[in-house]
Design a protein around this motif. Structure first.
Motif, mmCIF file in Angstrom:
data_model
loop_
_atom_site.group_PDB
_atom_site.id
_atom_site.type_symbol
_atom_site.label_atom_id
_atom_site.label_comp_id
_atom_site.label_asym_id
_atom_site.label_seq_id
_atom_site.Cartn_x
_atom_site.Cartn_y
_atom_site.Cartn_z
ATOM 1 N N ASN A 136 0.832 -1.214 0.000
ATOM 2 C CA ASN A 136 0.000 0.000 0.000
ATOM 3 C C ASN A 136 0.860 1.255 0.000
ATOM 4 O O ASN A 136 0.584 2.206 -0.731
ATOM 5 N N TYR A 140 0.344 3.713 -3.095
ATOM 6 C CA TYR A 140 -0.309 5.011 -2.895
ATOM 7 C C TYR A 140 0.698 6.149 -2.696
ATOM 8 O O TYR A 140 0.357 7.204 -2.180
ATOM 9 N N ASP A 164 4.843 6.535 4.365
ATOM 10 C CA ASP A 164 4.970 6.997 2.979
ATOM 11 C C ASP A 164 4.617 8.472 2.913
ATOM 12 O O ASP A 164 4.065 9.027 3.854
ATOM 13 N N ARG A 183 -12.414 1.398 -0.013
ATOM 14 C CA ARG A 183 -11.423 2.051 -0.881
ATOM 15 C C ARG A 183 -11.664 3.548 -0.793
ATOM 16 O O ARG A 183 -12.807 4.005 -0.900
ATOM 17 N N GLY A 184 -10.607 4.324 -0.607
ATOM 18 C CA GLY A 184 -10.744 5.773 -0.482
ATOM 19 C C GLY A 184 -11.257 6.405 -1.775
ATOM 20 O O GLY A 184 -10.970 5.904 -2.858
ATOM 21 N N SER A 195 -8.394 -4.281 -4.117
ATOM 22 C CA SER A 195 -9.614 -5.007 -3.754
ATOM 23 C C SER A 195 -10.296 -4.440 -2.516
ATOM 24 O O SER A 195 -11.449 -4.747 -2.246
ATOM 25 N N LEU A 199 -6.214 -4.508 4.051
ATOM 26 C CA LEU A 199 -6.103 -4.053 5.445
ATOM 27 C C LEU A 199 -7.013 -4.835 6.379
ATOM 28 O O LEU A 199 -6.692 -5.030 7.554
HETATM 29 P P1 ADP Z 1 -6.548 -2.023 -1.563
HETATM 30 O O1 ADP Z 1 -5.215 -1.366 -1.417
HETATM 31 O O2 ADP Z 1 -6.504 -3.312 -2.313
HETATM 32 O O3 ADP Z 1 -7.604 -1.101 -2.052
HETATM 33 P P2 ADP Z 1 -6.514 -2.192 1.354
HETATM 34 O O4 ADP Z 1 -7.494 -2.865 2.251
HETATM 35 O O5 ADP Z 1 -5.098 -2.572 1.484
HETATM 36 O O6 ADP Z 1 -7.065 -2.452 -0.114
HETATM 37 O O7 ADP Z 1 -6.655 -0.641 1.578
HETATM 38 C C1 ADP Z 1 -7.964 -0.073 1.635
HETATM 39 C C2 ADP Z 1 -7.910 1.366 1.201
HETATM 40 O O8 ADP Z 1 -7.217 2.133 2.190
HETATM 41 C C3 ADP Z 1 -7.170 1.627 -0.085
HETATM 42 O O9 ADP Z 1 -7.979 1.401 -1.220
HETATM 43 C C4 ADP Z 1 -6.790 3.096 0.088
HETATM 44 O O10 ADP Z 1 -7.915 3.922 -0.181
HETATM 45 C C5 ADP Z 1 -6.510 3.185 1.577
HETATM 46 N N1 ADP Z 1 -5.076 3.036 1.891
HETATM 47 C C6 ADP Z 1 -4.461 1.988 2.456
HETATM 48 N N2 ADP Z 1 -3.152 2.228 2.640
HETATM 49 C C7 ADP Z 1 -2.920 3.474 2.180
HETATM 50 C C8 ADP Z 1 -1.766 4.317 2.093
HETATM 51 N N3 ADP Z 1 -0.563 3.924 2.522
HETATM 52 N N4 ADP Z 1 -1.934 5.555 1.572
HETATM 53 C C9 ADP Z 1 -3.140 5.983 1.135
HETATM 54 N N5 ADP Z 1 -4.271 5.234 1.192
HETATM 55 C C10 ADP Z 1 -4.166 3.998 1.705
#
Ligand code: ADP
Length: 233
Positions: A136, A140, A164, A183-184, A195, A199
């Protein structure tokens, strides 16, 4: 586990398994076509097939994530706990990402303590959790960014942090971050594949190891994800 929840996990497990075979068949068909084994392609055909290949790869990731969720939801029987060195798990996870980071011109650094870092863990599942955090952080980040992985001893625990300087998580959505399929808005807008299960899986693995996860993030500034885990003698 409640009966309905167990049945639901079982259903997801079976459905995801059934999807694996046709998806891997599609992968090979795309590959054969893309490599020109059955005839040369125009650049337009190549581009379209590449899009198909990538969409299929995203589906494979999603199905694999669904399988992991269903397995973890079946209970702690999936874990094989053994004594291992946390530093080694971190080193292995970081090395897995050196190529991906280099492609995006991202510098990745690991700061590890000198002290002993023995823990009781399922090293492959813990590595999956750590890899999700690192993936991630890279995914990102902006091109040319920096990702720092750090471990520190705090009393009878080890604290892990990955930092990061990327796109961050919009403040109003931060409370949903560990929910399934979250997902953001910003990552959806930027069409970054994912997906929304990483997390959720990661928190589950860390908590099943007696640890805790948390994070801090600011949109367009970056994020820091943390977890702690008990040390063992
Ligand atoms: P994915 O990365 O497959 O979408 P995750 O469950 O790992 O699924 O993360 C969920 C969401 O959290 C991501 O889609 C993103 O919006 C946000 N996110 C996670 N880690 C980060 C990061 N390091 N920086 C920015 N947004 C993050």
């Amino acid at each position: 586990m409640a009966k309905t929840k167990k049945a639901k996990s079982e259903f997801v497990l079976v459905a995801a398994h059934q999807l694996k075979t046709p998806l891997s068949a599609l992968k090979w068909i795309f590959k054969i076509l893309l490599e020109g084994e059955v005839g040369e392609l125009t650049s337009e055909q190549q581009n379209l097939l590449m899009k198909g290949y990538e969409a299929n790869e995203n589906m494979i990731t999603l199905v694999n994530d669904l399988l992991k969720v269903a397995q973890l939801e079946k209970g702690k029987k999936v874990y094989e706990f053994k004594k291992c060195d946390f530093k080694e798990v971190i080193k292995k996870s970081v090395s897995l990402f050196s190529e991906i980071a280099a492609k995006k011109k991202i510098e990745i650094e690991a700061i590890l303590p000198k002290e002993e870092t023995m823990i009781l863990c399922d090293s492959s599942l813990l590595q999956m959790a750590i890899s999700n955090f690192i993936a991630n952080a890279i995914n990102y980040s902006f091109e040319g960014g920096k990702v720092t992985v750090g471990v520190a001893k705090e009393e009878d625990r080890l604290k892990f942090c990955v930092e990061d300087r990327g796109i961050g998580i919009p403040l109003p959505q931060q409370k949903k971050i560990f929910s399934k399929f979250f997902r953001g808005d910003n990552v959806v807008r930027l069409q970054i594949a994912g997906s929304g299960l990483g997390l959720y899986i990661t928190r589950r693995i860390i908590e099943d190891h007696g640890g805790k996860v948390w994070f801090e993030s600011q949109e367009n500034k970056g994020s820091r994800f943390y977890f702690n885990i008990p040390l063992t003698k």
